[in-house]
Every structure is written in C-alpha cells, then in structure tokens.
Design an enzyme around this catalytic site. Structure first.
Site, PDB file in Angstrom:
ATOM      1  N   HIS A 196       0.863  -1.190   0.000  1.00 22.36           N
ATOM      2  CA  HIS A 196       0.000   0.000   0.000  1.00 22.36           C
ATOM      3  C   HIS A 196       0.894   1.234   0.000  1.00 22.36           C
ATOM      4  O   HIS A 196       1.883   1.280   0.718  1.00 22.36           O
ATOM      5  CB  HIS A 196      -0.876  -0.026   1.260  1.00 22.36           C
ATOM      6  CG  HIS A 196      -1.959   0.996   1.278  1.00 22.36           C
ATOM      7  ND1 HIS A 196      -1.726   2.323   1.560  1.00 22.36           N
ATOM      8  CD2 HIS A 196      -3.289   0.884   1.044  1.00 22.36           C
ATOM      9  CE1 HIS A 196      -2.882   2.977   1.495  1.00 22.36           C
ATOM     10  NE2 HIS A 196      -3.840   2.139   1.184  1.00 22.36           N
ATOM     11  N   CYS A 234      -3.628   2.680  -4.472  1.00 22.17           N
ATOM     12  CA  CYS A 234      -4.613   3.438  -3.702  1.00 22.17           C
ATOM     13  C   CYS A 234      -4.670   4.863  -4.241  1.00 22.17           C
ATOM     14  O   CYS A 234      -3.728   5.639  -4.082  1.00 22.17           O
ATOM     15  CB  CYS A 234      -4.260   3.429  -2.225  1.00 22.17           C
ATOM     16  SG  CYS A 234      -5.382   4.456  -1.262  1.00 22.17           S
ATOM     17  N   HIS A 261      -7.472   0.312  -4.458  1.00 17.45           N
ATOM     18  CA  HIS A 261      -8.376   1.049  -3.571  1.00 17.45           C
ATOM     19  C   HIS A 261      -8.798   2.281  -4.344  1.00 17.45           C
ATOM     20  O   HIS A 261      -7.974   3.161  -4.599  1.00 17.45           O
ATOM     21  CB  HIS A 261      -7.645   1.528  -2.316  1.00 17.45           C
ATOM     22  CG  HIS A 261      -7.250   0.436  -1.375  1.00 17.45           C
ATOM     23  ND1 HIS A 261      -6.480   0.669  -0.259  1.00 17.45           N
ATOM     24  CD2 HIS A 261      -7.551  -0.889  -1.357  1.00 17.45           C
ATOM     25  CE1 HIS A 261      -6.316  -0.464   0.393  1.00 17.45           C
ATOM     26  NE2 HIS A 261      -6.938  -1.424  -0.243  1.00 17.45           N
ATOM     27  N   ASP A 306     -13.331   2.746  -1.401  1.00 24.34           N
ATOM     28  CA  ASP A 306     -12.547   3.084  -0.217  1.00 24.34           C
ATOM     29  C   ASP A 306     -13.050   4.396   0.356  1.00 24.34           C
ATOM     30  O   ASP A 306     -13.692   5.181  -0.344  1.00 24.34           O
ATOM     31  CB  ASP A 306     -11.074   3.186  -0.647  1.00 24.34           C
ATOM     32  CG  ASP A 306     -10.112   3.075   0.510  1.00 24.34           C
ATOM     33  OD1 ASP A 306     -10.555   2.796   1.624  1.00 24.34           O
ATOM     34  OD2 ASP A 306      -8.905   3.261   0.273  1.00 24.34           O
ATOM     35  N   HIS A 307     -12.741   4.638   1.603  1.00 25.27           N
ATOM     36  CA  HIS A 307     -13.084   5.896   2.283  1.00 25.27           C
ATOM     37  C   HIS A 307     -14.315   6.592   1.696  1.00 25.27           C
ATOM     38  O   HIS A 307     -14.197   7.545   0.925  1.00 25.27           O
ATOM     39  CB  HIS A 307     -11.908   6.881   2.213  1.00 25.27           C
ATOM     40  CG  HIS A 307     -10.762   6.475   3.070  1.00 25.27           C
ATOM     41  ND1 HIS A 307      -9.839   7.361   3.547  1.00 25.27           N
ATOM     42  CD2 HIS A 307     -10.395   5.273   3.560  1.00 25.27           C
ATOM     43  CE1 HIS A 307      -8.939   6.710   4.265  1.00 25.27           C
ATOM     44  NE2 HIS A 307      -9.253   5.439   4.292  1.00 25.27           N
ATOM     45  N   TYR A 320     -15.474   4.364   6.624  1.00 25.29           N
ATOM     46  CA  TYR A 320     -15.829   2.950   6.417  1.00 25.29           C
ATOM     47  C   TYR A 320     -17.280   2.615   6.745  1.00 25.29           C
ATOM     48  O   TYR A 320     -17.578   1.531   7.221  1.00 25.29           O
ATOM     49  CB  TYR A 320     -14.853   2.045   7.185  1.00 25.29           C
ATOM     50  CG  TYR A 320     -13.522   1.972   6.479  1.00 25.29           C
ATOM     51  CD1 TYR A 320     -13.336   1.112   5.405  1.00 25.29           C
ATOM     52  CD2 TYR A 320     -12.459   2.799   6.840  1.00 25.29           C
ATOM     53  CE1 TYR A 320     -12.139   1.063   4.720  1.00 25.29           C
ATOM     54  CE2 TYR A 320     -11.251   2.767   6.157  1.00 25.29           C
ATOM     55  CZ  TYR A 320     -11.103   1.885   5.100  1.00 25.29           C
ATOM     56  OH  TYR A 320      -9.931   1.835   4.407  1.00 25.29           O
TER      57      TYR A 320
HETATM   58  C1  DNO Z   1      -6.860   3.168   4.997  1.00 27.42           C
HETATM   59  C2  DNO Z   1      -6.258   1.949   4.454  1.00 27.42           C
HETATM   60  C3  DNO Z   1      -4.911   1.655   5.071  1.00 27.42           C
HETATM   61  C4  DNO Z   1      -4.411   0.307   4.624  1.00 27.42           C
HETATM   62  C5  DNO Z   1      -3.063  -0.061   5.134  1.00 27.42           C
HETATM   63  C6  DNO Z   1      -2.565  -1.303   4.462  1.00 27.42           C
HETATM   64  O1  DNO Z   1      -8.006   3.372   4.921  1.00 27.42           O
HETATM   65  O2  DNO Z   1      -6.180   2.030   3.075  1.00 27.42           O
HETATM   66  O3  DNO Z   1      -5.039   1.672   6.458  1.00 27.42           O
HETATM   67  O4  DNO Z   1      -5.283  -0.671   5.079  1.00 27.42           O
HETATM   68  O5  DNO Z   1      -2.154   0.952   4.944  1.00 27.42           O
HETATM   69  O6  DNO Z   1      -1.550  -1.847   5.216  1.00 27.42           O
END
Ligand code: DNO
Length: 345
Positions: A196, A234, A261, A306-307, A320
């Site tokens: 990530h 991401c 992500h 994501d988010h 989340y």
């Molecule tokens: C945040 C996530 C991160 C991710 C870690 C992977 O929302 O994308 O916390 O899970 O960095 O190790």
C-alpha cells in the site's frame, strides 16, 4: 476485476449479509485483528474468519493487512524472527484460499488525515487534510484517532525515537530484505503481496517514506523482480501527491497491481483536500481514466471502494460506513462494465 469490500471482522458493525447484498460483490477484504503485530495468526482464527465468509457466500481472497512489525522496518536483529512468522502467516493464509495480501511499510503511522469529520454543505461528512492543522499538532503528545492500530503516547514517543537517523535508503534496504525473506512463501502458495502506498505520499514527523511515486515503484521492482512483489494502487494516497500522474501509473503498472483502492479527493488549495463520493466529477482523482488505463493495461486484480463519506445519518467508522462505499461499489461496477465491454469491441 473482482469487486470486494473491506470488513473489519466480527466486531464490524456492518453484517456480512449486508455486504453480500451489494451488487456484484465477490468477497470481503479482512484480517485477524486480535493477534499482536508480528505474531503468528494461527489456523483456527483464519479458518473461523473463512467459515464466516463462506456462510455468507463471500470469498476471502484478500487480506488487508498482515501488518509488518516495526523491528522489520527498523532492520533490528530480531527482524528474522518476525519475518519467519510473517512467512508462516502467508502459508496459513494460502491454505485458506487467500490470493493477495495488502501491507504497508510506513514507519510508525498508517494513513493520516487531520480531520475525520469534515462537514460538507449537504450534511454529509468525510475525512480531510489541512497543512495548517498538521503544523499545529503537538509532536510530543500526538493523538491520532482513526487507524486500525494505536499506541499510547509513551510508546509513540519511544518509536519515534527509535527511528532517529533512519534514512530513505536504509528503510528501502529493510523493505527489500523483508520481501526477499517472504518471497519463497509466496512462490509456494501463489500469494501476491501488494504494498500500500504511503498516505500521504511524503515524509511526516521526520520519518522517511518510500512508496509514494513512480520512481519508488521502479526501484522496488528492480530490486525485487519476483512477480509476487506487487502493488495496492490506492488512488486516495497517491492522488494526494500532485506530482503523481495516476492514469499513467495505472497503465504502466497494471499487471503488477493486484489490488486497487479506488477513492476520491478534492483539493481546496495547493496542499489541502477533503475526501468525497467516488464519482469522477466529485473530485480531482480521474477515476474514469484510471479504470480505463487499468483495463487497457491488462489489470486482473481485486478492487474495492474506499473511504466513503458518512451519509444518510450513518454513524460508522470514519471512511468505512456501509452506504457511501456501497454507492461507490455500484459506480465502479458500472464504470468497469462499460469500459470492459467497450474494449472488447
Ligand atoms: C486506509 C487503508 C490503510 C491500509 C493499510 C494497508 O483506509 O487504506 O489503512 O489498510 O495501509 O496496510
């Protein structure tokens, strides 16, 4: 692509059957949360998670994260024990049908935002980042809510101290050492590691960060060419760095991107931004162009929304909640379907 959804295990307030009800949901992205970082998870805990997923009709092919112990990042002599444990976790997860492990190599901190409850005019809220607020933080008494893992302020100060003198080069060497130590377990199980990016993709609190831009990935693949050494792409993390051309990176690394992500952010000035709904029109991340380049480049991995924002009165874990991430999944499903069909013509 396979659409997935992050699920924080049995303590998550979102039930698996709700996740299953989201159209085209193939499985969840989850982890064992009650074993200290660096220790072996054990078959029992892994199989328990897997059977819960099985019962809900969801796959458990992606783990996020198997966290990396700080001793590995620091390159301490004890790292070999932790690397051995990590490899053991990979083998156990392989037996449970896991195909991809997301992890990060950020010293001490994981993702970082200055506000977890940024209010939008329409009554929704999201995470945001402001440079001025960041600069106001008391670095000797940090309180940073929101991530998966937190420290007491004593532990935090101790750790920050341990990293004094750590350079980008040394941290990178430690990452390569770690990867070389676990690649045999990946070769055996077929599991892909997906690092990530640093979020945000620059050094914070004087700690070096080494995974945030194109040249970092080139360096990483040159040092560890093994095909199981891959990326979690991401868009919210990489997109916070205005120097990154995300569609170009998506195209270039499409075959090494095992997990994506997909999330949105909107800049309000040169440095500050807030997160937003997933649509391309909602921010500065060109989600459409990224999806297009991923498909064109032959991406065949997992994606997840994501988010999300907090909407419709939901009081979930910041970023989340169920509702906006489900909307995000629906949008991404449509986007990928259209692009994939267009491209087959
Ligand atoms: C945040 C996530 C991160 C991710 C870690 C992977 O929302 O994308 O916390 O899970 O960095 O190790």
């Amino acid at each position: 692509m396979k659409m997935t959804f992050r699920w924080y295990g049995e303590k998550d307030v979102i039930p698996l059957n709700y996740i299953k009800q989201i159209p085209n949901m193939s499985g969840v992205v989850t982890a064992v949360y009650d074993v200290p970082v660096g220790e072996v998870w054990g078959d029992d805990k892994i199989m328990r998670l897997k059977s819960l997923c099985d019962k809900a009709g969801l796959e458990m092919e992606v783990i996020e994260s198997v966290p990396v112990h700080e001793d590995i990042k620091l390159g301490r002599p004890t790292r070999d024990r932790y690397i051995k444990n990590y490899a053991e976790n990979i083998r156990a997860l392989g037996k449970a049908g896991v195909k991809c492990i997301c992890y990060n190599f950020m010293p001490v901190f994981d993702w970082f935002r200055t506000n977890l409850d940024f209010k939008h005019a329409d009554g929704s809220s999201s995470l945001s980042y402001s440079e001025a607020d960041f600069n106001k933080l008391d670095k000797h008494n940090l309180r940073l809510p929101g991530w998966d893992e937190s420290y007491t302020s004593e532990e935090l100060n101790g750790l920050l101290n341990d990293y004094k003198g750590m350079t980008h080069e040394k941290l990178f060497e430690n990452l390569v050492y770690f990867l070389n130590g676990i690649m045999p377990a990946c070769d055996e199980t077929g599991i892909n590691m997906a690092i990530h990016p640093d979020d945000p993709p620059w050094d914070i609190f004087d700690l070096p960060r080494i995974v945030g831009k194109e040249s970092d990935y080139d360096k990483l693949f040159a040092a560890v060419p093994n095909v199981h050494n891959g990326i979690t792409f991401c868009t919210g993390s990489l997109g916070a760095g205005r120097f990154n051309d995300l569609p170009a990176m998506a195209r270039k690394y499409a075959k090494r991107i095992y997990f994506a992500h997909l999330r949105q952010l909107k800049f309000v000035n040169e440095t500050d931004f807030y997160e937003n709904g997933h649509q391309t029109c909602d921010g500065d991340v060109n989600v459409y162009a990224i999806a297009h380049e991923l498909v064109a480049g032959g991406f065949d991995g997992y994606i997840r929304p994501d988010h999300g924002r907090s909407i419709w009165g939901e009081q979930g874990k910041p970023g989340y909640g169920l509702f906006d991430r489900a909307l995000g999944a629906a949008y991404l499903n449509g986007l990928f379907e259209a692009i994939e069909k267009e491209m087959k013509k």
